[in-house]
Scaffold this motif. Structure first.
Motif: not given
Ligand code: NCD
Length: 316
Positions: A269-298
């Motif tokens: 992956i090229d940094s230009e697309v990885a860091d594109d705040i309008h197109r890239s969900l990469i940061r959000e994936q990390v955020e959702m990781g915590v919520a999903i794991r809380m649900a999985c523990l439950q």
């Protein structure tokens, strides 16, 4: 009643939807100033990692702590494994301490299921070899569903080192069950021999593979799992399979980019697309990781903050 979470294969759409719905509540809680609840108070969670990990281990730790569990981290470097203890001996030792949850990552496919058969705790697979990484597929699904409003009917192109990827396997199962169209885009050397059995469309060319895709999911070139050479050179790989603006232009104009991390910038992956705040969900994936794991523990402990004390969808 405890459940193991060993893989997405075999899970129903109702179970997956229930986990995603449960996670939504945690997303809000994780954004609040006071993040802690008492749902898992008195429970013990051991994170047992036989392979390196940054985001998965950290997010499982945070997930347990935010739900009030006592969380212990064990990594290979400090454990008796280095002294020659077998996987099963380690499992039995930990089992004797009565943990409620064991979160396990192991370099061998099937090792987590083997361990789950020997212990009383609920076991969560945090990645076993190239087999499955169920919580990653769930967090990816949550991220997509929040952005696109659905999973069903979307075209998802999973690109890169599919052969060595447990993330790809879990995602293929999940997306197929949820009614998305899955495309696998990779050079023939990085696809499993019988890739066709997954029921996904196979492409060896990024332009055709990305055409009209809603989601472009890039995978890391997993050199640590390669014996011998699978690509002629990194430069050539990047040229044909690295995601940049030109290749992304073949996807839908509102297509979103995902990557489970860690990223090899300038390889898949090229940094230009990885860091594109309008197109890239990469940061959000990390955020959702915590919520999903809380649900999985439950889910694994059969606990819910709902009324009937059950995680919905579990009997479906
Ligand atoms: C993935 C993994 O470990 O399988 N990473 C992760 O969990 N975030 C993907 C990878 O290592 O490339």
């Amino acid at each position: 009643m405890q459940h193991h979470l060993l893989g997405i294969e075999g899970m129903t759409a109702a179970q997956i939807t229930a986990l995603l719905d449960l996670s939504e509540r945690h997303v809000a809680a994780n954004r609040a100033e006071e993040k802690k609840s008492a749902l898992l108070r008195g429970r013990t969670q051991i994170n047992l990692f036989f392979e390196n990990s940054t985001r998965t281990r950290t997010s499982f730790e945070l997930a347990g702590k935010r739900l009030g569990a006592d969380v212990i981290n064990m990594s290979v470097a400090t454990s008796a494994i280095k002294k020659g203890e077998t996987l099963i001996d380690t499992a039995m030792t930990l089992n004797a301490m009565h943990p409620d949850l064991l979160v396990v990552r192991h370099p061998d496919s099937g090792a987590v299921a083997l361990l789950a058969g020997k212990v009383d705790a609920a076991v969560i697979n945090a990645g076993d070899g190239r087999h499955e990484h169920p919580t990653q597929a769930l967090l990816d699904a949550l991220t997509i569903r929040r952005r696109k409003g659905r999973l069903s009917g979307l075209t998802v192109a999973i690109c890169g080192d599919i052969l060595h990827s447990r993330v790809a396997r879990s995602n293929i199962h999940l997306l197929s069950v949820m009614g998305a169209r899955v495309r696998l885009v990779a050079p023939p050397t990085l696809l499993p021999e019988r890739a066709g059995v997954f029921g996904a469309e196979i492409h060896h060319d990024m332009r055709a593979g990305l055409k009209d895709a809603d989601i472009v999911m890039m995978l890391r070139l997993q050199t640590e799992r390669m014996q011998g050479s699978f690509v002629p050179s990194i430069r050539e790989y990047y040229h044909f399979f690295g995601l940049d603006r030109t290749k992304l232009a073949h996807a839908r104009p509102d297509a979103l980019i995902m990557h489970p991390g860690p990223m090899n910038r300038g390889v898949e992956i090229d940094s230009e697309v990885a860091d594109d705040i309008h197109r890239s969900l990469i940061r959000e994936q990390v955020e959702m990781g915590v919520a999903i794991r809380m649900a999985c523990l439950q889910y694994c402990l059969g606990l819910s903050d709902g009324e009937n004390g059950k995680v919905r969808g579990e009997d479906a």
